[in-house]
Design an enzyme around this catalytic site. Structure first.
Site, PDB file in Angstrom:
ATOM      1  N   MET A 164       0.790  -1.216   0.000  1.00 61.10           N
ATOM      2  CA  MET A 164       0.000   0.000   0.000  1.00 61.10           C
ATOM      3  C   MET A 164       0.833   1.282   0.000  1.00 61.10           C
ATOM      4  O   MET A 164       0.476   2.272   0.610  1.00 61.10           O
ATOM      5  CB  MET A 164      -0.968  -0.007   1.192  1.00 61.10           C
ATOM      6  CG  MET A 164      -1.942  -1.164   1.177  1.00 61.10           C
ATOM      7  SD  MET A 164      -2.866  -1.286  -0.366  1.00 61.10           S
ATOM      8  CE  MET A 164      -3.946   0.109  -0.199  1.00 61.10           C
ATOM      9  N   ARG A 165       1.967   1.229  -0.703  1.00 62.36           N
ATOM     10  CA  ARG A 165       2.782   2.420  -0.854  1.00 62.36           C
ATOM     11  C   ARG A 165       3.064   2.668  -2.341  1.00 62.36           C
ATOM     12  O   ARG A 165       3.293   1.719  -3.094  1.00 62.36           O
ATOM     13  CB  ARG A 165       4.132   2.253  -0.136  1.00 62.36           C
ATOM     14  CG  ARG A 165       4.019   2.071   1.360  1.00 62.36           C
ATOM     15  CD  ARG A 165       3.631   3.358   2.061  1.00 62.36           C
ATOM     16  NE  ARG A 165       3.460   3.118   3.505  1.00 62.36           N
ATOM     17  CZ  ARG A 165       3.142   4.079   4.371  1.00 62.36           C
ATOM     18  NH1 ARG A 165       2.965   5.319   3.945  1.00 62.36           N
ATOM     19  NH2 ARG A 165       2.987   3.796   5.649  1.00 62.36           N
ATOM     20  N   ILE A 166       3.085   3.933  -2.725  1.00 61.79           N
ATOM     21  CA  ILE A 166       3.439   4.265  -4.089  1.00 61.79           C
ATOM     22  C   ILE A 166       4.957   4.171  -4.224  1.00 61.79           C
ATOM     23  O   ILE A 166       5.699   4.759  -3.434  1.00 61.79           O
ATOM     24  CB  ILE A 166       2.959   5.677  -4.453  1.00 61.79           C
ATOM     25  CG1 ILE A 166       1.424   5.738  -4.376  1.00 61.79           C
ATOM     26  CG2 ILE A 166       3.424   6.060  -5.854  1.00 61.79           C
ATOM     27  CD1 ILE A 166       0.722   4.720  -5.234  1.00 61.79           C
ATOM     28  N   LEU A 167       5.417   3.406  -5.202  1.00 61.25           N
ATOM     29  CA  LEU A 167       6.843   3.206  -5.425  1.00 61.25           C
ATOM     30  C   LEU A 167       7.381   4.361  -6.268  1.00 61.25           C
ATOM     31  O   LEU A 167       6.852   4.684  -7.340  1.00 61.25           O
ATOM     32  CB  LEU A 167       7.083   1.870  -6.118  1.00 61.25           C
ATOM     33  CG  LEU A 167       6.704   0.657  -5.253  1.00 61.25           C
ATOM     34  CD1 LEU A 167       6.552  -0.589  -6.105  1.00 61.25           C
ATOM     35  CD2 LEU A 167       7.741   0.438  -4.154  1.00 61.25           C
ATOM     36  N   ASN A 200       1.881  -5.540 -10.138  1.00 62.00           N
ATOM     37  CA  ASN A 200       0.985  -5.239  -9.021  1.00 62.00           C
ATOM     38  C   ASN A 200      -0.388  -5.834  -9.251  1.00 62.00           C
ATOM     39  O   ASN A 200      -0.918  -5.815 -10.369  1.00 62.00           O
ATOM     40  CB  ASN A 200       0.849  -3.723  -8.850  1.00 62.00           C
ATOM     41  CG  ASN A 200      -0.156  -3.345  -7.772  1.00 62.00           C
ATOM     42  OD1 ASN A 200       0.027  -3.679  -6.605  1.00 62.00           O
ATOM     43  ND2 ASN A 200      -1.237  -2.709  -8.163  1.00 62.00           N
ATOM     44  N   HIS A 210      -4.316  -5.452  -8.491  1.00 61.97           N
ATOM     45  CA  HIS A 210      -5.246  -4.403  -8.080  1.00 61.97           C
ATOM     46  C   HIS A 210      -6.653  -4.970  -8.061  1.00 61.97           C
ATOM     47  O   HIS A 210      -7.053  -5.664  -9.015  1.00 61.97           O
ATOM     48  CB  HIS A 210      -5.161  -3.209  -9.037  1.00 61.97           C
ATOM     49  CG  HIS A 210      -6.050  -2.067  -8.642  1.00 61.97           C
ATOM     50  ND1 HIS A 210      -5.784  -1.275  -7.551  1.00 61.97           N
ATOM     51  CD2 HIS A 210      -7.214  -1.615  -9.174  1.00 61.97           C
ATOM     52  CE1 HIS A 210      -6.758  -0.368  -7.434  1.00 61.97           C
ATOM     53  NE2 HIS A 210      -7.630  -0.552  -8.396  1.00 61.97           N
ATOM     54  N   ASP A 257       4.325   1.211 -13.106  1.00 60.57           N
ATOM     55  CA  ASP A 257       5.091   2.316 -13.688  1.00 60.57           C
ATOM     56  C   ASP A 257       5.025   3.502 -12.726  1.00 60.57           C
ATOM     57  O   ASP A 257       4.588   3.359 -11.571  1.00 60.57           O
ATOM     58  CB  ASP A 257       4.589   2.663 -15.107  1.00 60.57           C
ATOM     59  CG  ASP A 257       3.165   3.205 -15.139  1.00 60.57           C
ATOM     60  OD1 ASP A 257       2.632   3.345 -16.244  1.00 60.57           O
ATOM     61  OD2 ASP A 257       2.602   3.496 -14.055  1.00 60.57           O
TER      62      ASP A 257
HETATM   63  N1  LIG Z   1       4.589   3.575  -8.743  1.00 61.88           N
HETATM   64  C1  LIG Z   1       3.586   2.742  -8.371  1.00 61.88           C
HETATM   65  N2  LIG Z   1       3.575   2.219  -7.132  1.00 61.88           N
HETATM   66  C2  LIG Z   1       2.574   1.353  -6.767  1.00 61.88           C
HETATM   67  C3  LIG Z   1       1.532   1.051  -7.668  1.00 61.88           C
HETATM   68  C4  LIG Z   1       1.588   1.605  -8.981  1.00 61.88           C
HETATM   69  O1  LIG Z   1       0.727   1.329  -9.852  1.00 61.88           O
HETATM   70  N3  LIG Z   1       2.621   2.441  -9.277  1.00 61.88           N
HETATM   71  N4  LIG Z   1       0.465   0.232  -7.246  1.00 61.88           N
HETATM   72  C5  LIG Z   1       0.327   0.172  -5.793  1.00 61.88           C
HETATM   73  C6  LIG Z   1      -0.792  -0.626  -5.240  1.00 61.88           C
HETATM   74  N5  LIG Z   1      -1.979   0.247  -5.216  1.00 61.88           N
HETATM   75  C7  LIG Z   1      -3.049  -0.140  -5.957  1.00 61.88           C
HETATM   76  O2  LIG Z   1      -3.072  -1.222  -6.576  1.00 61.88           O
HETATM   77  C8  LIG Z   1      -2.004   1.425  -4.416  1.00 61.88           C
HETATM   78  C9  LIG Z   1      -1.540   1.352  -3.100  1.00 61.88           C
HETATM   79  C10 LIG Z   1      -1.529   2.490  -2.301  1.00 61.88           C
HETATM   80  C11 LIG Z   1      -1.985   3.714  -2.787  1.00 61.88           C
HETATM   81  C12 LIG Z   1      -1.912   4.916  -1.909  1.00 61.88           C
HETATM   82  O3  LIG Z   1      -2.516   5.948  -2.194  1.00 61.88           O
HETATM   83  N6  LIG Z   1      -1.099   4.804  -0.820  1.00 61.88           N
HETATM   84  C13 LIG Z   1      -0.798   5.964   0.098  1.00 61.88           C
HETATM   85  C14 LIG Z   1      -0.521   5.520   1.512  1.00 61.88           C
HETATM   86  C15 LIG Z   1      -1.556   4.504   1.955  1.00 61.88           C
HETATM   87  C16 LIG Z   1      -1.211   4.087   3.398  1.00 61.88           C
HETATM   88  O4  LIG Z   1      -0.346   3.210   3.544  1.00 61.88           O
HETATM   89  O5  LIG Z   1      -1.742   4.705   4.335  1.00 61.88           O
HETATM   90  C17 LIG Z   1       0.499   6.619  -0.311  1.00 61.88           C
HETATM   91  O6  LIG Z   1       1.370   5.885  -0.813  1.00 61.88           O
HETATM   92  O7  LIG Z   1       0.593   7.818  -0.050  1.00 61.88           O
HETATM   93  C18 LIG Z   1      -2.475   3.782  -4.092  1.00 61.88           C
HETATM   94  C19 LIG Z   1      -2.486   2.633  -4.911  1.00 61.88           C
HETATM   95  C20 LIG Z   1       1.643  -0.245  -5.181  1.00 61.88           C
HETATM   96  N7  LIG Z   1       2.584   0.797  -5.509  1.00 61.88           N
HETATM   97  N1  GAR Z   2      -4.429  -0.695  -4.337  1.00 62.08           N
HETATM   98  C1  GAR Z   2      -3.779  -1.867  -3.822  1.00 62.08           C
HETATM   99  C2  GAR Z   2      -4.787  -2.840  -3.288  1.00 62.08           C
HETATM  100  O1  GAR Z   2      -5.875  -2.484  -2.890  1.00 62.08           O
HETATM  101  N2  GAR Z   2      -4.387  -4.124  -3.288  1.00 62.08           N
HETATM  102  C3  GAR Z   2      -5.253  -5.177  -2.828  1.00 62.08           C
HETATM  103  O2  GAR Z   2      -5.015  -5.458  -1.456  1.00 62.08           O
HETATM  104  C4  GAR Z   2      -5.546  -6.772  -1.209  1.00 62.08           C
HETATM  105  C5  GAR Z   2      -4.553  -7.498  -0.339  1.00 62.08           C
HETATM  106  O3  GAR Z   2      -5.194  -8.599   0.267  1.00 62.08           O
HETATM  107  P1  GAR Z   2      -4.337  -9.606   1.187  1.00 62.08           P
HETATM  108  O4  GAR Z   2      -3.487  -8.749   2.092  1.00 62.08           O
HETATM  109  O5  GAR Z   2      -5.369 -10.425   1.901  1.00 62.08           O
HETATM  110  O6  GAR Z   2      -3.475 -10.428   0.260  1.00 62.08           O
HETATM  111  C6  GAR Z   2      -5.733  -7.440  -2.579  1.00 62.08           C
HETATM  112  O7  GAR Z   2      -7.110  -7.527  -2.922  1.00 62.08           O
HETATM  113  C7  GAR Z   2      -5.017  -6.493  -3.517  1.00 62.08           C
HETATM  114  O8  GAR Z   2      -5.571  -6.477  -4.820  1.00 62.08           O
END
Ligand SMILES: Nc1nc2c(c(=O)[nH]1)N[C@@H](CN(C=O)c1ccc(C(=O)N[C@@H](CCC(=O)O)C(=O)O)cc1)CN2
Ligand code: GAR
Length: 211
Positions: A101-104, A118, A120, A152
């Site tokens: 749950m972090r943006i890379l 990833n 989703h 990406d």
């Molecule tokens: N560069 C990228 N990094 C990540 C992606 C991506 O597509 N590009 N996918 C995510 C997973 N994800 C959705 O599938 C997703 C996860 C988290 C967030 C988000 O807004 N996170 C917040 C913090 C959340 C928290 O931990 O409280 C943040 O990073 O500020 C959006 C989409 C994995 N990384």
């Molecule tokens: N945006 C990222 C996101 O929402 N990812 C989602 O978190 C869940 C993790 O479940 P788990 O911890 O039980 O494997 C999964 O459904 C995954 O698609």
């Protein structure tokens, strides 16, 4: 635009690092599949941004685990660089974000951007972000699902590898719908890792060309 990217196949077992932040119930399907002696991929490490139940699942499966917490670094760029270095230490051919749950950021993507995918819980490009299930339900869709895509610099904007559809049922709330989506995700993850490990995939102008 990613004009050309290749993932797999592997000469031996495809080396996979998993990134997660939570329960790890979807990653558990990958751990279980990798336990089979003839599995064409192996999970060499699981890294998290926080203490997470998914790390306990990995440890129970005999997989190395690490926490790389943002709070332990001066800023997000330093954390990205540290995460990239820790991932590199395990020499992955593929990095799977499964509930991470972090943006890379750029420092991570410079090191592993070409090999990170990833999962989703929505049918991208619909409902990107941290709350895909909640947003789809609120919108009133009849069908949602899950997507496996290349990571990406954007948020859930990378080229799509594959997807599964899941119908919304009467009476669904976020939890019941998400649990059904996770069931589809578990199959999608294992199937896709097997396909990458045994045949490989090329991304050309955003299209996945499977070998
Ligand atoms: N560069 C990228 N990094 C990540 C992606 C991506 O597509 N590009 N996918 C995510 C997973 N994800 C959705 O599938 C997703 C996860 C988290 C967030 C988000 O807004 N996170 C917040 C913090 C959340 C928290 O931990 O409280 C943040 O990073 O500020 C959006 C989409 C994995 N990384
Ligand atoms: N945006 C990222 C996101 O929402 N990812 C989602 O978190 C869940 C993790 O479940 P788990 O911890 O039980 O494997 C999964 O459904 C995954 O698609």
């Amino acid at each position: 635009m990613t004009d050309h990217l290749a993932l797999g196949p592997a000469a031996g077992r495809l080396r996979v690092v998993v990134l997660l932040s939570g329960a790890g119930s979807t990653a558990q399907a990958v751990f279980d599949a990798a336990a089979a002696p003839d599995c064409p991929f192996e999970v060499v490490a699981v890294l998290a941004d926080r203490r997470a139940e998914g790390l306990e699942r990995a440890a129970a499966a005999g997989i190395a685990t690490e926490v790389v917490a943002p709070a332990e670094h001066p800023d997000r760029d330093a954390w990205n660089a540290a995460l990239a270095a820790r991932v590199s230490a395990h020499r992955p051919e593929l990095v799977l974000s499964a509930g991470f749950m972090r943006i890379l950021g750029s420092a991570y993507l410079a090191a592993h951007g070409g090999r990170t995918i990833n999962a989703h819980p929505a049918l991208l490009p619909a409902f990107p972000g941290a709350h895909g299930v909640r947003d789809a339900l609120a919108h009133g869709v009849a069908v949602t699902g899950c997507t496996l895509h290349v990571v990406d610099a954007g948020t859930d904007t990378g080229p799509i590898l594959d997807q599964r559809a899941v119908r919304v049922e009467a009476g669904d709330d976020e939890a019941t719908l998400h649990e059904r989506i996770k069931t589809a995700e578990r199959e999608l993850l294992v199937t896709t890792l097997n396909r990458i490990a045994t045949g490989g995939v090329q991304i050309r102008d955003r299209k996945a060309l499977w070998t």
